[in-house]
Scaffold this active site. Structure first.
Site, short mmCIF file in Angstrom:
data_model
loop_
_atom_site.label_atom_id
_atom_site.label_comp_id
_atom_site.label_asym_id
_atom_site.label_seq_id
_atom_site.Cartn_x
_atom_site.Cartn_y
_atom_site.Cartn_z
N GLY A 221 0.83 -1.20 0.00
CA GLY A 221 0.00 0.00 0.00
C GLY A 221 0.86 1.25 0.00
O GLY A 221 2.03 1.22 -0.42
N SER A 222 0.31 2.31 0.50
CA SER A 222 1.00 3.60 0.44
C SER A 222 2.12 3.69 1.46
O SER A 222 2.13 3.00 2.49
CB SER A 222 0.01 4.74 0.70
OG SER A 222 -0.40 4.75 2.05
N THR A 223 3.08 4.58 1.20
CA THR A 223 4.16 4.82 2.14
C THR A 223 3.62 5.38 3.45
O THR A 223 4.10 5.02 4.53
CB THR A 223 5.19 5.78 1.52
OG1 THR A 223 5.73 5.17 0.34
CG2 THR A 223 6.33 6.07 2.49
N GLY A 226 2.29 2.60 5.39
CA GLY A 226 3.40 1.77 5.83
C GLY A 226 4.09 2.32 7.06
O GLY A 226 4.46 1.57 7.99
N GLU A 243 5.71 -3.36 0.97
CA GLU A 243 5.84 -2.95 -0.42
C GLU A 243 5.01 -1.68 -0.56
O GLU A 243 3.78 -1.73 -0.61
CB GLU A 243 5.36 -4.06 -1.36
CG GLU A 243 5.82 -3.86 -2.79
CD GLU A 243 4.73 -3.33 -3.69
OE1 GLU A 243 4.52 -2.09 -3.67
OE2 GLU A 243 4.09 -4.11 -4.39
N CYS A 277 1.63 -0.50 -8.52
CA CYS A 277 2.71 0.12 -7.74
C CYS A 277 3.98 0.25 -8.57
O CYS A 277 4.65 1.28 -8.53
CB CYS A 277 2.98 -0.70 -6.49
SG CYS A 277 1.58 -0.78 -5.35
#
Length: 469
Positions: A221-223, A226, A243, A277
């Site tokens: 998913g998104s940073t 994360g 990831e 991604c």
């Protein structure tokens, strides 16, 4: 094998709260997804804890055999799963989309089941003998995204189960039906209790990341999300594979053949309508062939039909949700306002139903423009000129993310030399986004850490243990 209606009915709750999932192409209802409670999650985790020792005790061969049977079950229900995926996620049945994704689930299960993982002899010199083994972690929490909901779920589930862990899966709230159906089909062949799926809101889902009984979180998913998982998991010292977001660069060297590479560049960028991604999200082209690449890429893009995913003719679909549509639309508008040249698209028809944003190519754009510097995650590709290889590499490396990248050239040695200078977890040559279940995959910089796929991916789902003596 069930019919589509029977498969959907099998995952439709008969009691408890639900929410309606809408088709992003039409706005019509696809089905009802459960809203599972914290108590439901706690029971799923407790069951996973209870069943894990027996599953681990079966050994690699038996677990691999179970994964192969699970792959057969997915293959038997492939068309029904693809139909549901197309309706819920929006991606067309054909092209590298819904049927492709379900097929990838089958391929990944089989490949993961067949990967060899033997103890490694570290030292054997007559005096010291040491071996490295990998033991199950315990319970793995698998948190997936909405862009490739089935395939990425399998990327998490298959190695976790193969290594003797049990799994609690949390799908994206945008695409829960696809994952509920996939897990239902998998569980037809797997032992009871080793895998469950929890379809829940953010608050209940957050419990996975700090639950003391969860030994590892796998997240795509998104940073931003994360970072939140890293913080939430810290108190229980969980293992993590993350990831996260990317903004992949592609560099076209001056010796490349524009016509030969145009279609592969297109699919590198517009796979799943750009909602990938590791898609190619900013393309750097040398001045010498810039106009030719723009021309050939535009010709390819014009020929790719976009529309409802259930139409067998389409290969591009809608954005999956309104928020992502707005991101793409706003970034393209910013590019247009800056004076960048729109080669194709950039003019959405707001009167039609669905979150369709037209295939868009933007040329003569500044490298600092938001469409270049921010991840668009949709069907809009900026094409940036460069004069020297050093300039291209500097621009490619200029962001704080590094999931993938690519180099395009007729000279393989030259391409490999440039590839070695790029800061990314994977650099492809004359292709982009071509993942393989045998080849490790992971990000650099703020695109995450940890490896998936291949033997290294299996090891990441185990606890290393050295036996010395």
């Amino acid at each position: 094998m069930e019919t589509y209606d029977a498969l959907l009915a099998s995952i439709t709750p008969t009691s408890g709260p639900t929410r309606t999932i809408l088709d992003p192409a039409t706005g019509e209802a696809v089905g009802e997804a459960p809203i599972h409670s914290l108590e439901y999650l706690e029971q799923a985790v407790a069951t996973a804890v209870e069943t894990q020792p027996a599953w681990a005790a079966l050994g690699h061969d038996a677990r691999s055999a179970a994964l192969l049977k699970a792959a057969d079950a997915v293959e038997r229900s492939a068309e029904e799963l693809a139909q549901l995926l197309s309706r819920e996620q929006g991606k067309p049945l054909n092209g590298p989309n819904a049927r492709f994704e379900v097929g990838a689930c089958v391929a990944w299960l089989r490949a993961t089941a067949c990967l060899p993982l033997e103890p490694e002899t570290l030292v054997d010199d007559g005096q010291t003998y040491a071996e490295l083994h990998y033991k199950p972690i315990g319970v793995v929490g698998a948190i997936g995204p909405w862009n490739w909901p089935m395939m990425i779920a399998i990327w998490q589930i298959a190695p976790a189960l193969r290594m003797g862990n049990t799994v609690v899966v949390k799908p994206s709230g945008n695409t829960p039906l696809s994952v509920l159906a996939l897990v239902k089909v998998l569980n037809e062949e797997l032992p009871d209790g080793i895998m469950s799926v929890v379809s829940c809101g953010r608050e209940v889902g957050a419990r996975l990341t700090n639950h003391p009984a969860i030994g590892k979180i796998m997240f795509t998913g998104s940073t931003t999300a994360g970072r939140a998982i890293i913080k939430s998991s810290a108190d229980t010292v969980k293992r993590l594979t993350l990831e996260l977001g990317g903004n992949d660069a592609g560099i076209v060297l001056p010796d490349a053949d524009p016509k030969a590479i145009a279609e592969d560049i297109f699919w590198g960028a517009f796979l799943n309508t750009g909602q990938t991604c590791a898609a190619l999200k900013r393309l750097y082209v040398h001045n010498d062939i810039y106009d030719a690449v723009c021309e050939e890429l535009t010709a390819v893009a014009k020929a790719m039909p976009m529309g409802n995913g259930l139409d067998e003719n389409n290969v591009l679909g809608p954005l999956q949700n309104k928020a992502q549509y707005d991101v793409v639309a706003n970034l393209v508008e910013a590019a247009k306002d800056s004076g960048a040249r729109v080669l194709l698209g950039g003019n959405p028809d707001t009167d039609q139903p669905g979150y369709f944003y037209p295939t868009t190519l933007v040329a003569d754009i500044d490298n600092n423009n938001p469409l270049v510097a921010e991840e668009q995650f949709g069907p809009a590709l900026p094409i940036i000129r460069y004069s020297t290889i050093d300039e291209a590499v500097e621009k490619a490396n200029g962001l704080d993310v590094g999931l993938g990248a690519s180099v395009w050239s007729s000279d393989l040695a030259a391409a490999r030399e440039v590839a070695g200078r790029i800061q990314a977890g994977t650099v492809w040559i004359n292709k982009h986004g071509a993942v393989d279940p045998r080849i490790p995959f992971g990000g650099a910089k703020q695109s995450g850490y940890g490896l998936e796929f291949g033997v290294e991916g299996l090891k990441a789902l185990g606890v290393p243990q050295v036996i010395n003596g």
